[in-house]
Design a protein around this motif. Sequence first.
Motif, PDB file in Angstrom:
ATOM      1  N   TRP A 134       1.382  -9.620   1.202  1.00 28.07           N
ATOM      2  CA  TRP A 134       1.206  -8.248   1.659  1.00 28.07           C
ATOM      3  C   TRP A 134       0.238  -7.468   0.782  1.00 28.07           C
ATOM      4  N   THR A 136      -2.489  -8.231  -0.437  1.00 26.56           N
ATOM      5  CA  THR A 136      -3.909  -8.450  -0.130  1.00 26.56           C
ATOM      6  C   THR A 136      -4.252  -7.975   1.284  1.00 26.56           C
ATOM      7  N   SER A 137      -3.292  -7.378   1.956  1.00 25.54           N
ATOM      8  CA  SER A 137      -3.524  -6.931   3.324  1.00 25.54           C
ATOM      9  C   SER A 137      -4.295  -5.624   3.349  1.00 25.54           C
ATOM     10  N   ASP A 138      -4.884  -5.332   4.485  1.00 25.25           N
ATOM     11  CA  ASP A 138      -5.590  -4.069   4.648  1.00 25.25           C
ATOM     12  C   ASP A 138      -4.624  -2.889   4.579  1.00 25.25           C
ATOM     13  N   LEU A 139      -3.411  -3.071   5.118  1.00 27.43           N
ATOM     14  CA  LEU A 139      -2.410  -2.008   5.076  1.00 27.43           C
ATOM     15  C   LEU A 139      -2.084  -1.623   3.636  1.00 27.43           C
ATOM     16  N   TRP A 140      -1.923  -2.623   2.782  1.00 26.62           N
ATOM     17  CA  TRP A 140      -1.634  -2.362   1.366  1.00 26.62           C
ATOM     18  C   TRP A 140      -2.828  -1.689   0.695  1.00 26.62           C
ATOM     19  N   THR A 141      -4.006  -2.253   0.834  1.00 25.03           N
ATOM     20  CA  THR A 141      -5.154  -1.729   0.087  1.00 25.03           C
ATOM     21  C   THR A 141      -5.561  -0.333   0.547  1.00 25.03           C
ATOM     22  N   ARG A 142      -5.272   0.021   1.793  1.00 24.83           N
ATOM     23  CA  ARG A 142      -5.541   1.389   2.249  1.00 24.83           C
ATOM     24  C   ARG A 142      -4.602   2.388   1.586  1.00 24.83           C
ATOM     25  N   ASN A 143      -3.362   1.996   1.416  1.00 22.52           N
ATOM     26  CA  ASN A 143      -2.350   2.918   0.917  1.00 22.52           C
ATOM     27  C   ASN A 143      -2.063   2.775  -0.573  1.00 22.52           C
ATOM     28  N   PRO A 145      -4.430   1.507  -3.273  1.00 16.41           N
ATOM     29  CA  PRO A 145      -5.718   0.935  -3.659  1.00 16.41           C
ATOM     30  C   PRO A 145      -5.901   0.696  -5.149  1.00 16.41           C
TER      31      PRO A 145
END
Length: 415
Positions: A134, A136-143, A145
């Motif tokens: 999770w 490395t997911s886009d959802l994680w990195t957006r929220n 960072p």
Amino acid sequence: MSAPVTWRVPGRIEVLGKHTDYAGGRVLVGAVDRGITATAEAVDGPAGSLTATTTAGGEPVTLAAGTDPALPAGHWGRYLQTVLDRLAQNFAGLSEPVAAHLTVTSDLPPASGMSSSSALVCASALALADLNGWSTSDLWTRNVPDRLATAGYLAGVEAGRPWRALLGAEGVGTQGGSEDHTGMLCGAPDTLLLARFSPMEVLERVSFPEDWAFVVGVSGVAAEKTGAALEDYNRGPLTLRRVLARWNEATGRSDAFVAQAVASLIGEATGEQPAGDPALEELLSLTERGYERRRVEQLLEESLVLVPAGAAAIAAGDAAVGEVLARSHALAASHLLNQVPETNALVDLAREMGAVGASAFGAGWGGSTYAIVPRRDAEDFATQWLERYRAAFPEAGARASTIVTRPGPSADRLA
């Protein structure tokens, strides 16, 4: 299966900033050289299941996402359940949590004021997020960072608050702020962080003098956050929420933190003069006499005066920091009402023995105090301090201990 993942998360010392973070105020905090390590590995089993063992004591636990573990309040497994439920909720759209086993080791004394519970939350959450992919997911990195955002999110996991687009869920029961997690995730060797939380940012990195050390005195009175102790702990944040609600109603504002209300009256200035500005009476007039008013007065002095003054004195290696710490501890006793005879005695003994300064820290109602002493004398000081304390408080002293430490590195994923 995914390879095992190990995270080590240190404890922290709150040098100044007693109960200011959840009001958006300032703190002076640093990581220490002891901590909690969590190793997560995938195992055969139902999705969302988690087993865990710890070398810190206690029976192994078996958990399942979304299922009440039926463990006693304050049990270490409840912290893992909080993490599992929140991660499963926030990232269920990506994948179900893999069945996992978590091995927890620690050289950080529990219920000692150095925030072992927050270190456990952070270490287990980071290990499980990595194991599941999770993080490395886009959802994680957006929220989430960066390290500061990670601290904010993990503080929200613990307290049950949402973080950006990641919805909240039930926390562990404490209504604390993000100070502990910021110190753990953003600290650095030989460095303290001057941070604030409205907005959440590190304002300054303060060098801790090379010839000073912290000696932590663990009182032997457990700083638990269950039962009556939890009610005492939450009294502070709930009081400030009531005051803030009155402020917003009276002014038509929508401030999220008391610190924002303060800034609207006096700007961003710090020091004795701003803290005593007559404009602040507009806020203070909304408090009830007694604890409520004292609670806001403590916040103003601690955040606006003592944290900046203490940071400046430590950066300069100035022994005047001792008076700053004395004022902070006195306010904790008289305004926060969160000290016990044992922590007061540890502070008094440290001063009598010639410490540069000393103060209780952490949630209060037990836990630890720290003394700043010359580094060359730290081990002898620790021995004598403990001996004198045990003579004065034999029962608590039998459980007491001392730790010599300095600001240490932040959380790290281990190879």
